[in-house]
Scaffold this active site. Structure first.
Site, mmCIF file in Angstrom:
data_model
loop_
_atom_site.group_PDB
_atom_site.id
_atom_site.type_symbol
_atom_site.label_atom_id
_atom_site.label_comp_id
_atom_site.label_asym_id
_atom_site.label_seq_id
_atom_site.Cartn_x
_atom_site.Cartn_y
_atom_site.Cartn_z
ATOM 1 N N ASN A 162 0.808 -1.217 0.000
ATOM 2 C CA ASN A 162 0.000 0.000 0.000
ATOM 3 C C ASN A 162 0.844 1.271 0.000
ATOM 4 O OD1 ASN A 162 -2.673 -0.753 -0.187
ATOM 5 N ND2 ASN A 162 -2.908 -1.100 2.018
ATOM 6 N N HIS A 163 0.276 2.320 -0.587
ATOM 7 C CA HIS A 163 0.755 3.688 -0.467
ATOM 8 C C HIS A 163 -0.281 4.471 0.339
ATOM 9 C CE1 HIS A 163 3.469 3.684 -4.297
ATOM 10 N NE2 HIS A 163 3.349 2.457 -3.811
ATOM 11 N N ARG A 164 0.126 5.602 0.852
ATOM 12 C CA ARG A 164 -0.878 6.503 1.416
ATOM 13 C C ARG A 164 -1.752 7.046 0.292
ATOM 14 N NH1 ARG A 164 0.549 11.169 5.665
ATOM 15 N NH2 ARG A 164 -1.670 11.479 5.258
ATOM 16 N N SER A 202 0.143 10.237 -3.375
ATOM 17 C CA SER A 202 0.378 8.878 -2.906
ATOM 18 C C SER A 202 1.841 8.473 -3.094
ATOM 19 C CB SER A 202 -0.528 7.900 -3.662
ATOM 20 O OG SER A 202 -0.255 7.953 -5.061
#
Length: 220
Positions: A92-94, A100
């Protein structure tokens, strides 16, 4: 009826023998094939690949690193087709802010507490006796119930109820294999926890549709 003496032990790497006596290297019991601190696979769960990978953990869950905070947990007697991938939370990324972009993974500065990295994500959990079809993608934090069938090419996230059939992108319920009441009864019977000798001699009722017959042969 299969002779229980011929059924392979769960720690056998290649449980399928071909007609000439050689093993099919593209099918493995994952508990024997994977040694990874963040991946746990139950007995008799197998995966298949048209071209056997050197590293089954990386092949199935390429973003689950030794240092990942999340886990991938797969139950017993699951069936995982070629091309299935588990995209776990470390991928995941933010995405709750403006960008992101993972600035923190570049350069030599400490990554601890960096604002471009997301918080640790949830574990990905697969129940017992789950069939995951060709090329399916399981998203971070998915929780797939017992007896679920995942259609080929599906993209699965969220929580999937026991004994559901799901398909599509995003995966949606196609139908329930059994009513919620019968599904709950099957989970209670938990045939996957029976001794393997009992499982093998009960093949006909486990693969049949008569839940009462399954209950009658359940260990007391």
């Amino acid at each position: 009826m299969t002779d229980d003496q011929t059924f392979p032990a769960p720690d056998v790497m290649h449980p399928v023998k071909l007609a000439d006596g050689t093993v099919h290297t593209g099918t493995v019991f994952l508990a024997a094939a994977i040694s990874h601190p963040r991946i746990h696979v139950g007995d008799y769960t197998y995966a298949s690949a048209h071209q056997a990978p050197a590293d089954w953990a990386r092949h199935l869950a390429p973003y689950t690193y030794d240092f990942s905070p999340e886990r991938l947990v797969i139950g017993k007697f699951c069936q995982i087709a070629d091309g299935v991938q588990f995209i776990t939370s470390s991928a995941n990324h933010r995405y709750d802010g403006i960008s992101s972009y993972p600035f923190a993974i570049f350069g030599r500065a400490s990554k601890s507490g960096r604002p471009s990295l997301p918080e640790p994500g949830a574990d990905t959990i697969v129940g017992n006796d789950v069939w995951i079809g060709q090329g399916a993608c399981i998203l971070p934090g998915a929780r797939i119930g017992h007896g679920v069938i995942v259609g080929a090419g599906s993209v699965v996230g969220g929580e999937i109820a026991d004994y559901s059939v799901v398909a599509g992108n995003p995966a949606r319920p196609v139908r329930r294999r059994f009513s919620p009441q019968v599904a709950a009864r099957l989970v209670h019977l938990a045939w996957w926890d029976w001794p393997i000798e009992k499982v093998v001699t009960s093949e006909a009722v486990i693969c049949g549709g008569d839940v009462d017959a399954l209950a009658q042969v359940a260990p007391r």
